[in-house]
Design a protein around this motif. Sequence first.
Motif, PDB file in Angstrom:
ATOM      1  N   PRO A   1      -6.202   2.029  -0.287  1.00 56.10           N
ATOM      2  CA  PRO A   1      -7.582   1.524  -0.297  1.00 56.10           C
ATOM      3  C   PRO A   1      -8.378   2.067   0.876  1.00 56.10           C
ATOM      4  CG  PRO A   1      -6.072  -0.183   0.443  1.00 56.10           C
ATOM      5  CD  PRO A   1      -5.236   0.976   0.027  1.00 56.10           C
TER       6      PRO A   1
ATOM      7  N   GLU B   1       0.834  -1.195   0.000  1.00 59.10           N
ATOM      8  CA  GLU B   1       0.000   0.000   0.000  1.00 59.10           C
ATOM      9  C   GLU B   1       0.873   1.251   0.000  1.00 59.10           C
ATOM     10  OE1 GLU B   1      -3.087   0.300   2.863  1.00 59.10           O
ATOM     11  OE2 GLU B   1      -3.875  -1.722   2.473  1.00 59.10           O
ATOM     12  N   PRO B   2       0.454   2.288  -0.728  1.00 57.60           N
ATOM     13  CA  PRO B   2       1.212   3.543  -0.722  1.00 57.60           C
ATOM     14  C   PRO B   2       1.120   4.223   0.634  1.00 57.60           C
ATOM     15  CG  PRO B   2      -0.858   3.831  -1.884  1.00 57.60           C
ATOM     16  CD  PRO B   2      -0.750   2.369  -1.586  1.00 57.60           C
TER      17      PRO B   2
ATOM     18  N   SER C   1      -3.085   9.200  -1.321  1.00 58.31           N
ATOM     19  CA  SER C   1      -4.168   9.328  -2.306  1.00 58.31           C
ATOM     20  C   SER C   1      -4.634   7.991  -2.878  1.00 58.31           C
ATOM     21  CB  SER C   1      -3.720  10.229  -3.461  1.00 58.31           C
ATOM     22  OG  SER C   1      -3.406  11.519  -2.994  1.00 58.31           O
ATOM     23  N   SER C   2      -3.707   7.049  -3.054  1.00 53.26           N
ATOM     24  CA  SER C   2      -4.054   5.791  -3.726  1.00 53.26           C
ATOM     25  C   SER C   2      -4.250   4.616  -2.774  1.00 53.26           C
ATOM     26  CB  SER C   2      -2.956   5.432  -4.745  1.00 53.26           C
ATOM     27  OG  SER C   2      -2.862   6.440  -5.736  1.00 53.26           O
TER      28      SER C   2
END
Length: 256
Positions: free
Chosen positions: A251, A216-217, A248-249
């Motif tokens: 989940p 995850e970012p 921002s990206s």
Amino acid sequence: MISSETTGGKVALVTGAGTGIGRAVALELLGRGYQVVLAGRRGELLEETKAAAGAASSRALAVPTDVSREDSVDALFERLQDAHGRLDVLFNNAGRGAPPVPIDELPVSVWRDVVDINLTGMFLCAQGAVRLMKRQSPKGGRIINNGSISAYSPRPMSIAYTATKHAVTGLTKAISLDCRQDNIACGQIDIGNAATDMTARMATGVLQADGSTRVEPRMDVGHVARAVANMAELPLDTNVQFMTIMASSMPFVGRG
């Protein structure tokens, strides 16, 4: 009545100030000229935060504190009052997670520790802040509670953390309602994937709702620190009730 004339500037208290988000917020506030009381369980980490402030370290006071214990929180507020005489901002940040295990495998002792720190600890610190803010002059102040994306949407196998963070939202609303007449504003910042030691595992992959494991970012924790400081510096007739700040990206919208 405690007078603002006894202080040399705005006073902030940051719990969980020894690491991660708490450290970043404490350093940001020190950089903006606040007197900052640093609270956390491990005194050596609080001293590291203080040292990281450089020249501003003279405005930092480290007070080892276990927020889950009423006597420890009482002692914290006694030190704060003796040192500064008032409190303008509480960043109610201290918290912990739990191992990602199914609900039937989570030890009750772990559940209780998460509740004691994430919820009872936040209540005790808010209670201490309200007591001081109501009797100081000028009366009032601001409380900012650290919620989480998990205050709205859970991750898999996170029942203790998720339950307490949902409860923090209720705590925020109740404080905001009950303390209006005393010029105390209360808001909440819900943070998703700030780059700290707590989220380091996301760089190698974490469990998703569909059973997969994915990287995850994450975002720079400095963005969170500036957001909290901006909330803190609003006039007391204005409040950010809830703010979500996230990579921002990651989940979240549509999670599950």
